[in-house]
Design a protein around this motif. Structure first.
Motif, PDB file in Angstrom:
ATOM      1  N   ASN A   1      39.324  14.337  18.612  1.00  0.00           N
ATOM      2  CA  ASN A   1      40.010  13.494  17.627  1.00  0.00           C
ATOM      3  C   ASN A   1      41.506  13.415  17.907  1.00  0.00           C
ATOM      4  O   ASN A   1      42.091  12.335  17.915  1.00  0.00           O
ATOM      5  CB  ASN A   1      39.778  14.034  16.206  1.00  0.00           C
ATOM      6  CG  ASN A   1      38.386  13.711  15.684  1.00  0.00           C
ATOM      7  OD1 ASN A   1      37.821  12.670  16.005  1.00  0.00           O
ATOM      8  ND2 ASN A   1      37.829  14.599  14.884  1.00  0.00           N
ATOM      9  N   ASP A   2      42.120  14.581  18.142  1.00  0.00           N
ATOM     10  CA  ASP A   2      43.562  14.611  18.408  1.00  0.00           C
ATOM     11  C   ASP A   2      43.893  13.793  19.658  1.00  0.00           C
ATOM     12  O   ASP A   2      44.929  13.129  19.715  1.00  0.00           O
ATOM     13  CB  ASP A   2      44.045  16.059  18.602  1.00  0.00           C
ATOM     14  CG  ASP A   2      44.026  16.848  17.289  1.00  0.00           C
ATOM     15  OD1 ASP A   2      43.802  16.225  16.225  1.00  0.00           O
ATOM     16  OD2 ASP A   2      44.220  18.076  17.332  1.00  0.00           O
ATOM     17  N   ALA A  62      36.851  22.073  24.892  1.00  0.00           N
ATOM     18  CA  ALA A  62      37.905  21.304  24.231  1.00  0.00           C
ATOM     19  C   ALA A  62      38.972  20.937  25.262  1.00  0.00           C
ATOM     20  O   ALA A  62      39.555  21.820  25.879  1.00  0.00           O
ATOM     21  CB  ALA A  62      38.512  22.127  23.099  1.00  0.00           C
ATOM     22  N   VAL A  80      36.876  10.549  11.649  1.00  0.00           N
ATOM     23  CA  VAL A  80      38.160  10.840  10.998  1.00  0.00           C
ATOM     24  C   VAL A  80      38.231  10.177   9.622  1.00  0.00           C
ATOM     25  O   VAL A  80      39.286   9.726   9.175  1.00  0.00           O
ATOM     26  CB  VAL A  80      39.355  10.407  11.900  1.00  0.00           C
ATOM     27  CG1 VAL A  80      39.480  11.354  13.086  1.00  0.00           C
ATOM     28  CG2 VAL A  80      39.196   8.966  12.415  1.00  0.00           C
ATOM     29  N   LYS A 120      37.994  18.667  17.124  1.00  0.00           N
ATOM     30  CA  LYS A 120      39.410  18.520  16.812  1.00  0.00           C
ATOM     31  C   LYS A 120      40.181  18.003  18.037  1.00  0.00           C
ATOM     32  O   LYS A 120      41.006  17.092  17.945  1.00  0.00           O
ATOM     33  CB  LYS A 120      39.987  19.857  16.330  1.00  0.00           C
ATOM     34  CG  LYS A 120      41.445  19.751  15.922  1.00  0.00           C
ATOM     35  CD  LYS A 120      41.995  21.027  15.323  1.00  0.00           C
ATOM     36  CE  LYS A 120      43.413  20.808  14.782  1.00  0.00           C
ATOM     37  NZ  LYS A 120      44.324  20.134  15.711  1.00  0.00           N
ATOM     38  N   ASP A 169      33.856  22.920  16.141  1.00  0.00           N
ATOM     39  CA  ASP A 169      35.036  22.480  15.388  1.00  0.00           C
ATOM     40  C   ASP A 169      36.239  22.264  16.310  1.00  0.00           C
ATOM     41  O   ASP A 169      36.947  21.261  16.193  1.00  0.00           O
ATOM     42  CB  ASP A 169      35.390  23.508  14.302  1.00  0.00           C
ATOM     43  CG  ASP A 169      34.360  23.522  13.172  1.00  0.00           C
ATOM     44  OD1 ASP A 169      33.524  22.598  13.119  1.00  0.00           O
ATOM     45  OD2 ASP A 169      34.394  24.458  12.352  1.00  0.00           O
ATOM     46  N   ALA A 170      36.466  23.209  17.222  1.00  0.00           N
ATOM     47  CA  ALA A 170      37.621  23.103  18.136  1.00  0.00           C
ATOM     48  C   ALA A 170      37.450  21.912  19.075  1.00  0.00           C
ATOM     49  O   ALA A 170      38.404  21.189  19.381  1.00  0.00           O
ATOM     50  CB  ALA A 170      37.774  24.396  18.936  1.00  0.00           C
ATOM     51  N   LYS A 222      36.049  18.010   5.425  1.00  0.00           N
ATOM     52  CA  LYS A 222      35.239  18.791   6.361  1.00  0.00           C
ATOM     53  C   LYS A 222      34.309  19.756   5.622  1.00  0.00           C
ATOM     54  O   LYS A 222      33.179  19.991   6.059  1.00  0.00           O
ATOM     55  CB  LYS A 222      36.178  19.552   7.303  1.00  0.00           C
ATOM     56  CG  LYS A 222      35.437  20.278   8.376  1.00  0.00           C
ATOM     57  CD  LYS A 222      36.341  20.745   9.483  1.00  0.00           C
ATOM     58  CE  LYS A 222      35.500  21.499  10.495  1.00  0.00           C
ATOM     59  NZ  LYS A 222      34.565  22.450   9.879  1.00  0.00           N
TER      60      LYS A 222
END
Lengths: 267, 267
Positions: free
Chosen positions: B206-207, B169, A189, B203, B199-200, A195
């Motif tokens: 990270n989220d 994910a 992050v 994400k 990518d998904a 990106k």
């Protein structure tokens, strides 16, 4: 054999040889600029008769402060000859992001970026204790970008490790001339690395068929290996940089296993 | 102390204890399906009195063939208790991608994916030689996706390692309940894993603030750890899978250093 001798021998196999980390400032020059780097080695593990693998250390955009010198000493303790290079001029360090940006700005996108790092590499090799067939370069932040540029310039390196570096996508021609294997350690992050930059970088490495490993560390932002990053961020009013103990420890371990691979066999 | 005793003690500290890897088929059942897994351990390193960390091994979509059994034995040689789990039913293996796809298709997106893996985890713990506070799961391809699903189900795992797995994910809720740290090892040019999936996945990790490391290995395609992948691809007329020695060796090393971290301290 006497019991005491056996005991001594059995202990000698277990205890490390008493070693001394030697450090010294090394003046040199490149492009008319007087520089001063920092050499570190263990004089029991790296000698002219038994040279060791060498590691060039390229600092963050703050210049050659205590952080890269400390890393050089850690590398010396592992048995490598390390040289923390200077790029800005003897004694030029800063804690001001504006000045750091100006200092680093002289290099980006120019041959000087690799050329000045190469001058540091030459000093490492001149130590007389390095096996020239087993040399790597590591760098932090702007220094991470610099070791990429050095690799893409065709420098005779077995490998490079970039820690939270800006990512430089090599041209097809640069990729063809690259000899180093790449270990790229990034914060998952890191707000300094868009990106799009990551995507373009990986595409160029894949297209160029370079030998790389790209590692993304959870929760890590810019400068995640630097214990003083939080302090520096606070003092400089700079967001997006901070220490991350897990990512620091893990990326250092990944570097060690990378070195074990690339230094294992003499070409 | 007599010299001979000292000599014996000094050798005992250096030489490995003569050890035997024990393997055996273990029948079990889940959801009305009779299964048969494969247990492996070193009977000098993992005992009821001195339990060892445990590692669940989840096979590729070909089922529990020799490949995951061999990995279980490699893990046993490292001192872990390993259990290669079955998901399709005792003896059900295939080399036909169509049948493999049908077998695996029963699980994707369903609670059964984690539930059946969990039944294997239970068998690992029932071996009586595992320290239940130090357990991980690793998986290959479809098995990599499975260990992700197992982690996201909240299973009591210190960590998971996914090798060339499809990427799942996690929902925000699943991320909150996840206890395992994640090491995700992917081929940089794996044609089975679209970039949108990567990518998904990242994400969501990270989220959800999950503890992960995501490693991309140059030049590696799907099934890069499996020495027989090229052969299987040829026979099955399947493109996009193949062995990659460097990525195999590097990802195994990364797994070892990950285990050293997550198994180091008892909670």
């Amino acid at each position: 054999m006497k019991a005491s001798l056996v005991l001594f021998l059995s202990m000698a196999a277990v205890l490390p040889v008493s070693a001394k980390i030697v450090t010294r400032a090394v003046p040199y020059e490149q492009g008319g600029v007087k520089l001063e780097g920092w050499l570190a080695y263990d004089d029991a593990k790296a000698t002219p008769a038994h040279p060791a693998p060498g590691v060039l250390v390229i600092p963050e955009w703050w210049g050659l402060n205590d952080y890269p010198k400390g890393r050089a000493e850690q590398l010396a303790a592992l048995g490598y000859v390390a040289f923390a290079a200077d790029r800005f001029g003897a004694g030029v360090v800063t804690t001001d992001p504006k000045q750091a940006g100006e200092l680093a700005g002289q290099f980006y996108g120019k041959p000087l970026m690799a050329d000045r790092a190469r001058a540091g590499l030459d000093q490492l090799l001149k130590s007389g204790r390095v096996d020239a067939s087993r040399v790597a370069a590591i760098g932090y932040c702007f220094g991470g970008a610099t070791v990429q540029a050095l690799a893409f310039s065709g420098a005779p390196l077995a490998g490079i490790v970039s820690f939270h570096g800006s990512l430089i996508a090599p041209s097809a021609e640069a990729a063809t001339g690259t000899r180093a294997k790449l270990l790229i350690c990034q914060g998952a992050v890191d707000p300094f690395i868009p990106k799009e930059q990551v995507d373009a970088f990986l595409k160029a490495l894949n297209d160029g068929k370079l030998d790389f490993q790209f590692v993304s560390y959870a929760g890590a932002i810019h400068a995640f290996t630097n214990l003083k990053a939080d302090d520096m961020a606070r003092r400089a009013g700079l967001n997006g940089i901070g220490y991350n103990a897990a990512a620091d420890r893990r990326s250092w371990e990944h570097m060690r296993s990378f070195f074990a691979e690339i230094f294992a066999v003499k070409p």
